[in-house]
Design an enzyme around this catalytic site. Sequence first.
Site, PDB file in Angstrom:
ATOM      1  N   ASN A 164      10.253  -3.976   5.697  1.00 20.11           N
ATOM      2  CA  ASN A 164      10.266  -5.011   6.735  1.00 20.11           C
ATOM      3  C   ASN A 164      10.055  -4.311   8.078  1.00 20.11           C
ATOM      4  OD1 ASN A 164      10.756  -7.048   8.516  1.00 20.11           O
ATOM      5  ND2 ASN A 164      12.878  -7.426   7.894  1.00 20.11           N
ATOM      6  N   LYS A 221       9.798  -5.591  10.916  1.00 22.01           N
ATOM      7  CA  LYS A 221      10.443  -6.288  12.052  1.00 22.01           C
ATOM      8  C   LYS A 221       9.463  -6.288  13.233  1.00 22.01           C
ATOM      9  CE  LYS A 221      14.900  -5.194  10.125  1.00 22.01           C
ATOM     10  NZ  LYS A 221      16.327  -4.996  10.324  1.00 22.01           N
ATOM     11  N   HIS A 230      16.317 -14.251   7.120  1.00 21.81           N
ATOM     12  CA  HIS A 230      16.783 -12.924   7.549  1.00 21.81           C
ATOM     13  C   HIS A 230      17.889 -13.087   8.594  1.00 21.81           C
ATOM     14  CE1 HIS A 230      16.901  -8.905   9.230  1.00 21.81           C
ATOM     15  NE2 HIS A 230      16.325  -8.497   8.104  1.00 21.81           N
ATOM     16  N   GLU A 263      18.496 -11.572  11.231  1.00 19.72           N
ATOM     17  CA  GLU A 263      18.052 -11.546  12.625  1.00 19.72           C
ATOM     18  C   GLU A 263      17.506 -12.911  13.047  1.00 19.72           C
ATOM     19  OE1 GLU A 263      15.734  -8.003  12.190  1.00 19.72           O
ATOM     20  OE2 GLU A 263      17.582  -6.839  12.068  1.00 19.72           O
ATOM     21  N   GLU A 303      21.859  -8.636   2.322  1.00 22.29           N
ATOM     22  CA  GLU A 303      21.809  -7.743   3.478  1.00 22.29           C
ATOM     23  C   GLU A 303      23.016  -8.004   4.382  1.00 22.29           C
ATOM     24  OE1 GLU A 303      17.374  -6.464   4.065  1.00 22.29           O
ATOM     25  OE2 GLU A 303      17.887  -8.049   5.477  1.00 22.29           O
ATOM     26  N   GLY A 353      20.522  -1.794  10.316  1.00 22.51           N
ATOM     27  CA  GLY A 353      20.138  -1.033  11.503  1.00 22.51           C
ATOM     28  C   GLY A 353      21.265  -0.189  12.068  1.00 22.51           C
ATOM     29  N   SER A 378      20.419  -0.313   5.985  1.00 24.20           N
ATOM     30  CA  SER A 378      20.477   1.145   6.101  1.00 24.20           C
ATOM     31  C   SER A 378      20.112   1.886   4.811  1.00 24.20           C
ATOM     32  CB  SER A 378      21.854   1.597   6.621  1.00 24.20           C
ATOM     33  OG  SER A 378      22.066   1.070   7.913  1.00 24.20           O
TER      34      SER A 378
HETATM   35  P1  13P Z   1      17.661  -1.469   8.165  1.00 21.11           P
HETATM   36  O1  13P Z   1      17.061  -0.816   6.960  1.00 21.11           O
HETATM   37  O2  13P Z   1      17.084  -1.005   9.460  1.00 21.11           O
HETATM   38  O3  13P Z   1      19.158  -1.427   8.131  1.00 21.11           O
HETATM   39  O4  13P Z   1      17.252  -3.025   8.087  1.00 21.11           O
HETATM   40  C1  13P Z   1      17.467  -3.738   6.921  1.00 21.11           C
HETATM   41  C2  13P Z   1      16.793  -5.041   7.027  1.00 21.11           C
HETATM   42  O5  13P Z   1      17.144  -5.873   7.838  1.00 21.11           O
HETATM   43  C3  13P Z   1      15.654  -5.301   6.133  1.00 21.11           C
HETATM   44  O6  13P Z   1      15.256  -6.627   6.180  1.00 21.11           O
END
Ligand code: 13P
Length: 229
Positions: A6, A8, A86, A88, A153, A159, A189
């Site tokens: 992803n 982002k 997601h 976010e 997640e 993150g 992570s």
């Molecule tokens: P990270 O791997 O940066 O923790 O993000 C995970 C994520 O949100 C994947 O969709």
Amino acid sequence: MILAANFKMNHTRASTKEYLRKLQECPKPKDLELFVFPPYTALDRYEGPAVIGAQNAYGAEQGSYTGEIGLQQLKEFGITTLILGHSERRHLFGESQELIAQKFAFYKERGFTIFYCVGETLDIREKGDIQRYLLAQLEGIDLKYEGLIVAYEPVWAIGTGRSAKEEEIKEVLAFLQTLTSRPLLYGGSVKPQNIQTIMRIQGCSGALVGTASWRIESFCQMIQKMKEL
Ligand code: 13P
């Protein structure tokens, strides 16, 4: 096994192209399905082993939805894979469960593969109310849908560099397995150093990776680690 990147809000069209070119040189095991979710502006038809998906989309073909993309824009590049729900989108951009369920229904109707994300906040984990919280995030979602892939997640692991512990992941995946027989992924992570441990967790079919997927070298390293399993 599934490994998904992803991006982002990272990468441009040019760097995505370069990334996907390099990905072709990265040997992958036969039974590993690769997915890459670039930002909207880098969506295109690309050669190579990865299925390209969109990080989000509105549940309509086209129309007056400023700032959104829908089915028409996805169709242009033959995209039939999406991330929905997601954290976010939920927490930073205030997407409600109702909106997410509407998008899910729309793209389910059109046969899309949907990476559907759920995950508790730290506050909820500390209160110990995880199952109820996850159930609310699954409201209105057809858990029998054959195009569904569920990604667990936990918000506090995204993150932060701090992945959930094996036991914590195992417990939630076991709970999700009581609700659906579709593949379950873990995200939060994930990196080359912990991907094998995560992949060995019972009920885990793969990983949805953010930060550690943005550099092709690191993504390729994770593919290698999965090959060694
Ligand atoms: P990270 O791997 O940066 O923790 O993000 C995970 C994520 O949100 C994947 O969709």
